[in-house]
Write a protein that holds these residues in place. Structure first.
Motif, PDB file in Angstrom:
ATOM      1  N   SER A  12      50.444  55.592 -89.883  1.00  0.00           N
ATOM      2  CA  SER A  12      48.841  55.296 -89.491  1.00  0.00           C
ATOM      3  C   SER A  12      48.676  55.103 -88.005  1.00  0.00           C
ATOM      4  O   SER A  12      47.916  55.404 -87.482  1.00  0.00           O
ATOM      5  CB  SER A  12      48.553  53.848 -90.394  1.00  0.00           C
ATOM      6  N   THR A  13      50.086  54.620 -87.466  1.00  0.00           N
ATOM      7  CA  THR A  13      49.881  54.712 -86.039  1.00  0.00           C
ATOM      8  C   THR A  13      49.979  56.014 -85.390  1.00  0.00           C
ATOM      9  O   THR A  13      49.052  56.250 -84.507  1.00  0.00           O
ATOM     10  CB  THR A  13      51.165  53.934 -85.433  1.00  0.00           C
ATOM     11  N   TRP A  29      48.490  58.660 -86.723  1.00  0.00           N
ATOM     12  CA  TRP A  29      46.996  59.207 -86.744  1.00  0.00           C
ATOM     13  C   TRP A  29      46.124  58.580 -85.751  1.00  0.00           C
ATOM     14  O   TRP A  29      45.125  59.004 -85.331  1.00  0.00           O
ATOM     15  CB  TRP A  29      46.591  59.267 -88.348  1.00  0.00           C
ATOM     16  N   GLY A  30      46.382  57.230 -85.802  1.00  0.00           N
ATOM     17  CA  GLY A  30      45.239  56.342 -85.041  1.00  0.00           C
ATOM     18  C   GLY A  30      45.650  57.095 -83.320  1.00  0.00           C
ATOM     19  O   GLY A  30      44.586  56.962 -82.879  1.00  0.00           O
TER      20      GLY A  30
END
Lengths: 133, 167
Positions: B139-140, B142-143
């Motif tokens: 998720s990091t 993609w963030g």
């Protein structure tokens, strides 16, 4: 019913909280991007310059394709908003649950995650199949 | 609860931070992990195929372009054709590298899914922590990528508006 056999330890909690935080950032960034693209598209469609006229000639020429294009974009937008909404729900519920030791909130967060992965895996498969043709 | 009475103090304190998951939550997590595993494998195959297509197809297109461009107006010398071929190769390498970057989150996605499925099956807290670590990295990634994309959009918008105002 709580399962005491498997637990999230302190490290796991931190990792899950950070994952939720980044999911929230990703969700809001995506929302902003969609809003921006929508606003820019509407601006160009209704502007009276060359780009606006070309847009209208291609997409809104009054043929049956115009209707199909509108339906396609409406479905696309709906799915995107659904994805973002679920992502934000996952982030909100998991963060709240872990910070307040609320097991039910974490479960709700995992429910949102399950829907995201399930629905978008099916969409991914359909897209992959159609991209062959 | 009686089990905790026999544990040393530090373990007891550590357990205070631990968080039990509902059976329903575990089922949802397992289901998510299964879908994630499936999507990670599909994505990895797709990206690898695209990279292979870019490498082999790209070199074939470049060679074809170089052979066709020889003798055309503006491509009289061998140098011009080679330059065009070089630019095309550069473009293909750029896209291949861009796609290679997309392999990274999918590897972490697959790791998350595998560890999560195993952790739930064996009731392994340590493995579950490991799987959440992979989810965090995924998720990091993609963030950060979204923030970079937004920054590029903002950059283009600002320069576009400046260009529009100056024209």
């Amino acid at each position: 019913m709580e399962n005491r056999d498997i637990e999230i330890d302190e490290k796991g909690k931190t990792n899950l909280l950070l994952a939720a935080k980044w999911a929230k950032i990703f969700g809001f960034s995506s929302l902003f991007t969609i809003g921006f693209i929508l606003a820019a598209s509407l601006f160009f469609i209704f502007s009276n310059n060359y780009i606006g006229k070309s847009y209208r000639n291609i997409f809104f020429d009054g043929s049956s394709y115009t209707f199909l294009i509108i339906v396609f974009f409406a479905i696309f937008l709906l799915l995107l908003f659904m994805f973002i909404n679920l992502l934000l729900k996952f982030s909100k519920k998991v963060t709240f649950g872990l910070e307040h030791n609320d097991v039910h909130a974490v479960t709700e967060g995992f429910t949102a995650l399950k829907i995201i992965t399930g629905v978008f895996a099916i969409i991914g498969v359909i897209t992959s199949i159609f991209s062959f043709f | 609860m009686e089990n905790y009475q026999n544990e040393p103090m530090d373990v007891q304190q550590q357990n205070l931070f631990n968080f039990g998951i509902e059976q329903q939550g575990l089922d949802y997590l397992k289901s998510s992990a299964k879908w994630e595993k499936f999507m990670a494998i599909v994505s990895l195959i797709w990206i690898s195929l695209c990279i292979l297509l870019l490498i082999f197809g790209g070199s074939a297109i470049t060679a074809l372009m170089m052979s066709r461009s020889q003798g055309l107006e503006g491509f009289e010398g061998n140098g011009s054709a080679a330059l065009a071929g070089g630019v095309m190769t550069g473009v293909f390498i750029f896209y291949a590298l861009l796609l290679s970057v997309l392999l990274i989150p999918n590897i972490y996605r697959l790791k998350f899914a595998n560890n999560c499925i195993k952790a739930i099956a064996n009731s392994d807290t340590e493995l579950l922590t490991k799987s959440f670590k992979n989810l965090r990295v995924y998720s990091t990634f993609w963030g950060i990528l979204t923030i970079i994309a937004l920054s590029i959009y903002a950059f283009i918008l600002v320069f576009g508006l400046i260009g529009f105002a100056l024209s």
